[in-house]
Scaffold this motif. Structure first.
Motif, PDB file in Angstrom:
ATOM      1  N   PRO A  29      27.784  70.896  16.866  1.00  0.00           N
ATOM      2  CA  PRO A  29      27.935  71.764  15.698  1.00  0.00           C
ATOM      3  C   PRO A  29      29.091  72.754  15.871  1.00  0.00           C
ATOM      4  CG  PRO A  29      26.092  72.498  17.036  1.00  0.00           C
ATOM      5  CD  PRO A  29      26.622  71.225  17.653  1.00  0.00           C
ATOM      6  N   ILE A  30      29.765  73.049  14.780  1.00  0.00           N
ATOM      7  CA  ILE A  30      30.834  74.039  14.777  1.00  0.00           C
ATOM      8  C   ILE A  30      30.348  75.227  13.947  1.00  0.00           C
ATOM      9  CG2 ILE A  30      33.175  74.542  14.014  1.00  0.00           C
ATOM     10  CD1 ILE A  30      33.830  71.602  14.447  1.00  0.00           C
ATOM     11  N   ASN A  31      30.374  76.420  14.543  1.00  0.00           N
ATOM     12  CA  ASN A  31      29.956  77.610  13.814  1.00  0.00           C
ATOM     13  C   ASN A  31      31.043  78.008  12.842  1.00  0.00           C
ATOM     14  OD1 ASN A  31      27.526  77.866  15.171  1.00  0.00           O
ATOM     15  ND2 ASN A  31      28.424  79.063  16.804  1.00  0.00           N
ATOM     16  N   GLY A  52      40.356  80.185   5.589  1.00  0.00           N
ATOM     17  CA  GLY A  52      39.900  78.971   4.926  1.00  0.00           C
ATOM     18  C   GLY A  52      39.126  78.020   5.811  1.00  0.00           C
ATOM     19  N   SER A  53      39.349  78.069   7.115  1.00  0.00           N
ATOM     20  CA  SER A  53      38.626  77.182   8.038  1.00  0.00           C
ATOM     21  C   SER A  53      37.202  77.654   8.281  1.00  0.00           C
ATOM     22  CB  SER A  53      39.364  77.092   9.379  1.00  0.00           C
ATOM     23  OG  SER A  53      39.192  78.292  10.128  1.00  0.00           O
ATOM     24  N   GLY A  54      36.941  78.943   8.009  1.00  0.00           N
ATOM     25  CA  GLY A  54      35.624  79.509   8.300  1.00  0.00           C
ATOM     26  C   GLY A  54      35.432  79.836   9.765  1.00  0.00           C
ATOM     27  N   LEU A  55      36.485  79.642  10.563  1.00  0.00           N
ATOM     28  CA  LEU A  55      36.379  79.840  12.007  1.00  0.00           C
ATOM     29  C   LEU A  55      36.982  81.148  12.495  1.00  0.00           C
ATOM     30  CD1 LEU A  55      37.406  76.239  13.125  1.00  0.00           C
ATOM     31  CD2 LEU A  55      35.101  77.187  12.935  1.00  0.00           C
TER      32      LEU A  55
END
Length: 160
Positions: A29-31, A52-55
């Motif tokens: 999973p990627i947070n 935009g990546s949410g990262l």
């Protein structure tokens, strides 16, 4: 025919490796983070901006420092959050007093972030040739300069 058999023999382990990598990539999973959500530092921190990546973005403490303070004490208080749960000096993505640009972003998102008063907050941006630093009014929205000896509200931020 011998070349084809050798090629197939060499290709099978490669295919198995690729399948293993694809399967493990899907199960990891990627947070990702959302505006107003809990920041990567955990509970008590709120995402104030996310790309935009949410990262990657900016998180802020959910509450102000307990009292108003002068600029030097404000910087010290914001940076003191780097010592929470860690040992040593912070070298990247450190808690800090927000720049005037970061502080303006907090003002623009204050209803989503929550917990701000209608007071004036310190920024880390110093005004060259003076004993002033930039500040941000959370009632009028204006930025101005303030003598570093005055006491204002403080909210720490951190890039992630």
């Amino acid at each position: 025919m011998l070349i084809n058999k050798s090629f197939r023999t060499a290709l099978i382990p490669l295919i198995l490796v690729l399948i293993t990598l694809a399967t493990s990539a899907q199960s990891t999973p990627i947070n990702t983070y959302i505006l107003g959500g809990i920041g990567p530092s955990g509970s008590g921190n709120v995402v104030a901006y996310v790309d935009g990546s949410g990262l990657h973005g900016l998180e802020t403490k959910a509450t102000d420092e307990p009292s108003e303070m002068n600029w030097t004490d404000a910087k010290t208080a914001a940076e003191a959050h780097n010592k929470e749960g860690s040992i040593g000096t912070c070298t990247s993505n450190c808690w800090h007093l927000p720049t005037k640009t970061e502080l303006e972003l907090l003002f623009e998102q204050q209803t989503i972030i929550g917990g701000f008063s209608t007071s004036v907050y310190w920024s880390s941006t110093e005004i060259r040739g003076t004993n002033d630093a930039a500040d941000q009014s959370f009632s009028a929205g204006a930025q101005s300069n303030n003598d570093k000896g005055n006491t204002l509200k403080v909210r720490a931020v951190r890039m992630f």
